[in-house]
Design a protein around this motif. Sequence first.
Motif, PDB file in Angstrom:
ATOM      1  N   ASN A 195      45.989  31.320  30.316  1.00 43.45           N
ATOM      2  CA  ASN A 195      45.162  31.840  29.234  1.00 43.45           C
ATOM      3  C   ASN A 195      43.719  31.338  29.349  1.00 43.45           C
ATOM      4  OD1 ASN A 195      46.544  29.314  28.539  1.00 43.45           O
ATOM      5  ND2 ASN A 195      45.371  29.406  26.640  1.00 43.45           N
ATOM      6  N   ASN A 203      36.179  33.183  37.972  1.00 45.02           N
ATOM      7  CA  ASN A 203      35.443  33.172  36.714  1.00 45.02           C
ATOM      8  C   ASN A 203      35.737  34.379  35.832  1.00 45.02           C
ATOM      9  OD1 ASN A 203      34.154  35.098  38.191  1.00 45.02           O
ATOM     10  ND2 ASN A 203      32.188  34.044  38.305  1.00 45.02           N
ATOM     11  N   ARG A 204      36.850  35.069  36.087  1.00 47.96           N
ATOM     12  CA  ARG A 204      37.265  36.199  35.253  1.00 47.96           C
ATOM     13  C   ARG A 204      38.542  35.859  34.518  1.00 47.96           C
ATOM     14  NH1 ARG A 204      37.662  41.872  37.995  1.00 47.96           N
ATOM     15  NH2 ARG A 204      37.601  42.544  35.845  1.00 47.96           N
ATOM     16  N   SER A 205      38.634  36.353  33.311  1.00 47.79           N
ATOM     17  CA  SER A 205      39.879  36.184  32.549  1.00 47.79           C
ATOM     18  C   SER A 205      40.876  37.253  32.979  1.00 47.79           C
ATOM     19  CB  SER A 205      39.611  36.294  31.047  1.00 47.79           C
ATOM     20  OG  SER A 205      39.321  37.633  30.694  1.00 47.79           O
ATOM     21  N   GLU A 221      42.584  38.975  30.913  1.00 46.97           N
ATOM     22  CA  GLU A 221      42.379  40.080  29.979  1.00 46.97           C
ATOM     23  C   GLU A 221      41.286  41.030  30.469  1.00 46.97           C
ATOM     24  OE1 GLU A 221      42.719  36.876  29.054  1.00 46.97           O
ATOM     25  OE2 GLU A 221      44.725  37.093  28.219  1.00 46.97           O
ATOM     26  N   ASP A 222      40.265  40.483  31.131  1.00 48.87           N
ATOM     27  CA  ASP A 222      39.214  41.338  31.694  1.00 48.87           C
ATOM     28  C   ASP A 222      39.715  42.117  32.909  1.00 48.87           C
ATOM     29  OD1 ASP A 222      37.366  40.516  29.816  1.00 48.87           O
ATOM     30  OD2 ASP A 222      36.434  39.033  31.131  1.00 48.87           O
ATOM     31  N   TYR A 223      40.633  41.541  33.646  1.00 49.91           N
ATOM     32  CA  TYR A 223      41.144  42.148  34.874  1.00 49.91           C
ATOM     33  C   TYR A 223      42.240  43.183  34.613  1.00 49.91           C
ATOM     34  CZ  TYR A 223      43.162  42.353  39.599  1.00 49.91           C
ATOM     35  OH  TYR A 223      43.633  42.770  40.807  1.00 49.91           O
ATOM     36  N   PRO A 228      42.783  45.735  32.565  1.00 45.99           N
ATOM     37  CA  PRO A 228      42.483  47.176  32.542  1.00 45.99           C
ATOM     38  C   PRO A 228      42.262  47.781  33.931  1.00 45.99           C
ATOM     39  CG  PRO A 228      41.229  46.046  30.850  1.00 45.99           C
ATOM     40  CD  PRO A 228      41.876  44.980  31.696  1.00 45.99           C
ATOM     41  N   GLU A 229      41.744  47.002  34.859  1.00 42.69           N
ATOM     42  CA  GLU A 229      41.592  47.495  36.228  1.00 42.69           C
ATOM     43  C   GLU A 229      42.950  47.782  36.860  1.00 42.69           C
ATOM     44  OE1 GLU A 229      39.126  45.187  38.839  1.00 42.69           O
ATOM     45  OE2 GLU A 229      37.710  44.766  37.216  1.00 42.69           O
ATOM     46  N   GLY A 276      39.006  32.070  33.969  1.00 41.01           N
ATOM     47  CA  GLY A 276      37.607  32.370  33.747  1.00 41.01           C
ATOM     48  C   GLY A 276      36.832  31.187  33.201  1.00 41.01           C
ATOM     49  N   ARG A 277      37.561  30.231  32.632  1.00 43.84           N
ATOM     50  CA  ARG A 277      36.929  29.030  32.080  1.00 43.84           C
ATOM     51  C   ARG A 277      37.443  27.764  32.746  1.00 43.84           C
ATOM     52  NH1 ARG A 277      38.111  29.410  25.914  1.00 43.84           N
ATOM     53  NH2 ARG A 277      40.035  30.259  26.704  1.00 43.84           N
TER      54      ARG A 277
END
Length: 148
Positions: free
Chosen positions: A12, A24-26, A28-30, A32-33, A15-16
């Motif tokens: 969880n 550096n990506r969460s 959740e951001d990935y 949808p791809e 990214g941080r």
Amino acid sequence: MEILLLNGPNLNLLGRREPGIYGNRSFEDYFPELTAAFPDFTLTHFQSNHEGQLIDKLHEVGFSYHGVVLNAGGYTHTSVALADAVAAINTPVVEVHLSNLAAREDFRQKSLLGRHCAGSISGFGLESYRLALHWFQQQRPKRVGFRV
């Protein structure tokens, strides 16, 4: 095909947390791809820092989904119970890791889960999930719960 992407402890924080190792990506951001790249799949994801919740989720989907992509995080190296849950279900599981475990600390180089999985992918960052989904795409199962 219904595929669960199951993430274990500390994922969880993608990214941080230690971006030099984990990017550096969460997730959740990935995500949808991934759903856009695999329109014929019904992808769901679940993350927990708690071993029992991961086991419960495997039991929930392990006889009805077409596949599980599992990043068990640190439980990969410590959880006999999670390994037993993977062994107990009919749904094939692909183990993924963001970092290259072979290049990490000695204790991270042994997976208790791998022997029960269809395969393992590590070292490609978030793309490890995409590679696992490509494998499922190539399997084209004729029935739910196929086991390799």
